[in-house]
Write an enzyme that holds these catalytic residues in place. Structure first.
Site, PDB file in Angstrom:
ATOM      1  N   LYS A  23      -0.767   5.059   4.424  1.00 43.01           N
ATOM      2  CA  LYS A  23      -1.654   4.125   5.126  1.00 43.01           C
ATOM      3  C   LYS A  23      -1.248   3.985   6.587  1.00 43.01           C
ATOM      4  O   LYS A  23      -0.070   3.826   6.896  1.00 43.01           O
ATOM      5  CB  LYS A  23      -1.648   2.761   4.430  1.00 43.01           C
ATOM      6  CG  LYS A  23      -2.666   1.782   5.030  1.00 43.01           C
ATOM      7  CD  LYS A  23      -2.979   0.633   4.105  1.00 43.01           C
ATOM      8  CE  LYS A  23      -3.901  -0.395   4.736  1.00 43.01           C
ATOM      9  NZ  LYS A  23      -5.219   0.169   5.077  1.00 43.01           N
ATOM     10  N   HIS A  31       0.837  -1.214   0.000  1.00 40.75           N
ATOM     11  CA  HIS A  31       0.000   0.000   0.000  1.00 40.75           C
ATOM     12  C   HIS A  31       0.864   1.254   0.000  1.00 40.75           C
ATOM     13  O   HIS A  31       2.064   1.199   0.271  1.00 40.75           O
ATOM     14  CB  HIS A  31      -0.929   0.022   1.222  1.00 40.75           C
ATOM     15  CG  HIS A  31      -2.115  -0.883   1.097  1.00 40.75           C
ATOM     16  ND1 HIS A  31      -2.065  -2.207   1.437  1.00 40.75           N
ATOM     17  CD2 HIS A  31      -3.380  -0.659   0.653  1.00 40.75           C
ATOM     18  CE1 HIS A  31      -3.247  -2.769   1.212  1.00 40.75           C
ATOM     19  NE2 HIS A  31      -4.061  -1.860   0.737  1.00 40.75           N
TER      20      HIS A  31
HETATM   21  N1  LIG Z   1     -13.073  -0.951   2.667  1.00 40.52           N
HETATM   22  C1  LIG Z   1     -12.416  -0.517   1.577  1.00 40.52           C
HETATM   23  O1  LIG Z   1     -12.719  -0.902   0.427  1.00 40.52           O
HETATM   24  C2  LIG Z   1     -11.326   0.484   1.749  1.00 40.52           C
HETATM   25  C3  LIG Z   1     -10.989   0.885   3.012  1.00 40.52           C
HETATM   26  N2  LIG Z   1     -10.082   1.897   3.202  1.00 40.52           N
HETATM   27  C4  LIG Z   1      -9.903   2.336   4.581  1.00 40.52           C
HETATM   28  O2  LIG Z   1     -10.625   3.551   4.754  1.00 40.52           O
HETATM   29  C5  LIG Z   1      -9.985   4.346   5.756  1.00 40.52           C
HETATM   30  C6  LIG Z   1      -9.719   5.746   5.213  1.00 40.52           C
HETATM   31  O3  LIG Z   1      -8.784   5.669   4.166  1.00 40.52           O
HETATM   32  P1  LIG Z   1      -8.314   6.983   3.375  1.00 40.52           P
HETATM   33  O4  LIG Z   1      -9.495   7.679   2.789  1.00 40.52           O
HETATM   34  O5  LIG Z   1      -7.199   6.551   2.508  1.00 40.52           O
HETATM   35  O6  LIG Z   1      -7.736   7.854   4.583  1.00 40.52           O
HETATM   36  P2  LIG Z   1      -7.630   9.448   4.703  1.00 40.52           P
HETATM   37  O7  LIG Z   1      -6.743   9.717   5.865  1.00 40.52           O
HETATM   38  O8  LIG Z   1      -7.300  10.046   3.375  1.00 40.52           O
HETATM   39  O9  LIG Z   1      -9.139   9.895   5.055  1.00 40.52           O
HETATM   40  C7  LIG Z   1      -9.737   9.755   6.318  1.00 40.52           C
HETATM   41  C8  LIG Z   1     -10.499  11.037   6.593  1.00 40.52           C
HETATM   42  O10 LIG Z   1     -11.254  10.883   7.797  1.00 40.52           O
HETATM   43  C9  LIG Z   1     -11.232  12.128   8.459  1.00 40.52           C
HETATM   44  N3  LIG Z   1     -11.602  12.003   9.875  1.00 40.52           N
HETATM   45  C10 LIG Z   1     -10.801  11.652  10.924  1.00 40.52           C
HETATM   46  N4  LIG Z   1     -11.499  11.727  12.078  1.00 40.52           N
HETATM   47  C11 LIG Z   1     -12.755  12.113  11.759  1.00 40.52           C
HETATM   48  C12 LIG Z   1     -13.929  12.382  12.526  1.00 40.52           C
HETATM   49  N5  LIG Z   1     -13.946  12.276  13.863  1.00 40.52           N
HETATM   50  N6  LIG Z   1     -15.049  12.757  11.862  1.00 40.52           N
HETATM   51  C13 LIG Z   1     -15.050  12.887  10.516  1.00 40.52           C
HETATM   52  N7  LIG Z   1     -13.963  12.675   9.735  1.00 40.52           N
HETATM   53  C14 LIG Z   1     -12.832  12.286  10.356  1.00 40.52           C
HETATM   54  C15 LIG Z   1      -9.801  12.621   8.255  1.00 40.52           C
HETATM   55  O11 LIG Z   1      -9.673  14.021   8.508  1.00 40.52           O
HETATM   56  C16 LIG Z   1      -9.583  12.257   6.791  1.00 40.52           C
HETATM   57  O12 LIG Z   1      -9.948  13.310   5.918  1.00 40.52           O
HETATM   58  C17 LIG Z   1      -8.731   3.573   6.171  1.00 40.52           C
HETATM   59  O13 LIG Z   1      -9.023   2.800   7.321  1.00 40.52           O
HETATM   60  C18 LIG Z   1      -8.484   2.643   4.979  1.00 40.52           C
HETATM   61  O14 LIG Z   1      -7.757   1.503   5.304  1.00 40.52           O
HETATM   62  C19 LIG Z   1      -9.477   2.515   2.155  1.00 40.52           C
HETATM   63  C20 LIG Z   1      -9.749   2.124   0.874  1.00 40.52           C
HETATM   64  C21 LIG Z   1     -10.686   1.071   0.569  1.00 40.52           C
HETATM   65  O1  LIG Z   2      -5.849   2.145   3.118  1.00 43.82           O
HETATM   66  C1  LIG Z   2      -6.063   1.827   1.927  1.00 43.82           C
HETATM   67  O2  LIG Z   2      -5.723   2.555   0.982  1.00 43.82           O
HETATM   68  C2  LIG Z   2      -6.762   0.555   1.662  1.00 43.82           C
HETATM   69  N1  LIG Z   2      -7.211  -0.109   2.683  1.00 43.82           N
HETATM   70  C3  LIG Z   2      -7.991  -1.297   2.645  1.00 43.82           C
HETATM   71  C4  LIG Z   2      -7.363  -2.377   3.498  1.00 43.82           C
HETATM   72  O3  LIG Z   2      -6.751  -2.068   4.537  1.00 43.82           O
HETATM   73  O4  LIG Z   2      -7.514  -3.558   3.170  1.00 43.82           O
HETATM   74  C5  LIG Z   2      -8.409  -1.715   1.275  1.00 43.82           C
HETATM   75  C6  LIG Z   2      -7.534  -1.279   0.142  1.00 43.82           C
HETATM   76  O5  LIG Z   2      -6.522  -2.220  -0.052  1.00 43.82           O
HETATM   77  C7  LIG Z   2      -6.993   0.128   0.268  1.00 43.82           C
END
Ligand SMILES: NC(=O)C1=CN([C@@H]2O[C@H](COP(=O)(O)OP(=O)(O)OC[C@H]3O[C@@H](n4cnc5c(N)ncnc54)[C@H](O)[C@@H]3O)[C@@H](O)[C@H]2O)C=CC1
Ligand SMILES: O=C(O)C1=N[C@H](C(=O)O)C[C@H](O)C1
Length: 266
Positions: A158, A154
């Site tokens: 992350k 990643h």
């Molecule tokens: N399930 C899936 O398919 C996927 C899951 N993820 C997961 O999603 C999560 C976020 O990933 P990204 O967008 O890359 O991270 P990021 O750090 O770019 O975005 C997270 C956002 O949440 C905000 N945030 C933090 N505390 C908050 C609160 N109390 N209230 C509202 N907003 C708040 C932050 O300011 C930030 O803008 C991670 O845990 C990642 O692993 C990421 C991609 C795909």
């Molecule tokens: O943090 C990410 O970017 C992603 N998080 C997810 C994970 O922890 O599995 C899914 C995806 O791979 C991207």
């Protein structure tokens, strides 16, 4: 039209979810960011790059949840659990994509989702969810003769490791082989750590640059190996998947679902 609110609206995923919700014909009814975030008050559509929506990014969780049918949340486990609690109080559905949950936090999520429909999934892409299904079959067919190792890559921003997807892949394989994932997962090898045990599932983490997300499960035998890989090229299938989950979950019976339920893969 499903009214969707997005939590983590200024984040990498949040911005793409706003675009995907619009493309799917949903109404973006609210956008949440953490209190003190520099973009609170800005138009969520302008920040996401899809044009003004007339929806200001807010830090008022209660008001935003009140105005939606379903909250899509990609933040952190602690924030997601708080959001789940508020959605349960207000009887609203929720889709959670955050990763890095401990087993205890996952149990708490299941408890909080007893009164509302909720989707919690570490990966919203169709491809990864099909991989989960394939992995179960491959592991069952190969049995204990092949060593299992998982490698995930990643981007350098992350925060959690190993990825939620890698953990789920390990859990799927462990269950298919009749093993307890929490006992056989090996996240760390260093020094004179001894020969590999038959049961362990090794887990390696790579972080760097702008890699969106790559996962490979190796089944390694004597003289041959199988590799099952998924590579994400953009975040758009995660965001489209979360919007699909949001449209699916509204009106469902209370309980905790995942993407296997949403995609009919169970
Ligand atoms: N399930 C899936 O398919 C996927 C899951 N993820 C997961 O999603 C999560 C976020 O990933 P990204 O967008 O890359 O991270 P990021 O750090 O770019 O975005 C997270 C956002 O949440 C905000 N945030 C933090 N505390 C908050 C609160 N109390 N209230 C509202 N907003 C708040 C932050 O300011 C930030 O803008 C991670 O845990 C990642 O692993 C990421 C991609 C795909
Ligand atoms: O943090 C990410 O970017 C992603 N998080 C997810 C994970 O922890 O599995 C899914 C995806 O791979 C991207």
């Amino acid at each position: 039209m499903t009214k969707i609110a997005v939590c983590g609206a200024a984040g990498r995923m949040g911005q793409r979810i706003i675009v995907a919700a619009r493309e799917a014909g949903c109404t973006v009814s609210g956008a949440l960011e953490r209190p003190g975030h520099e973009l609170v008050g800005q138009d969520a559509g302008l920040i996401a790059g899809c044009g003004a929506l007339g929806v200001a990014i807010s830090d008022d969780l209660n008001a935003v949840v009140e105005g939606c049918d379903v909250l899509i949340d990609f933040t952190t486990p602690k924030v997601s659990l708080k959001n789940l609690e508020v959605c349960a109080l207000k009887k609203k559905a929720i889709v959670i994509g955050s990763t890095g949950f401990t087993p205890e936090e996952r149990a708490l999520a299941a408890e909080l989702a007893k009164d509302i429909p909720a989707v919690l999934a570490p990966n919203m892409s169709v491809g990864v969810n099909v991989c989960f299904k394939i992995l179960k079959d491959v592991a069952k067919t190969l049995g204990d003769d092949f060593d299992v190792e998982i490698v995930e890559l990643h981007h350098n921003k992350k925060k959690d490791a190993p990825s939620g997807t890698a953990v789920r892949m390990g859990e799927v394989v462990a269950e298919a082989l009749g093993r307890d994932y929490n006992k056989v997962a090996n996240y760390h090898r260093e020094g004179i750590c001894g020969e590999r045990t038959k049961e362990e599932i090794g887990m390696q983490t790579v972080r760097g640059g702008d890699i969106v997300g790559e996962h490979t499960v190796y089944f390694i035998g004597m003289g041959e190996r199988i590799e099952i890989s998924h590579r994400a090229m953009t975040r758009d299938m995660f965001s489209r998947g979360s919007v699909r989950a949001a449209q699916w979950v509204v009106g469902k019976a209370p309980g905790l679902y995942d993407m296997q339920d949403v995609l009919g893969l169970r």
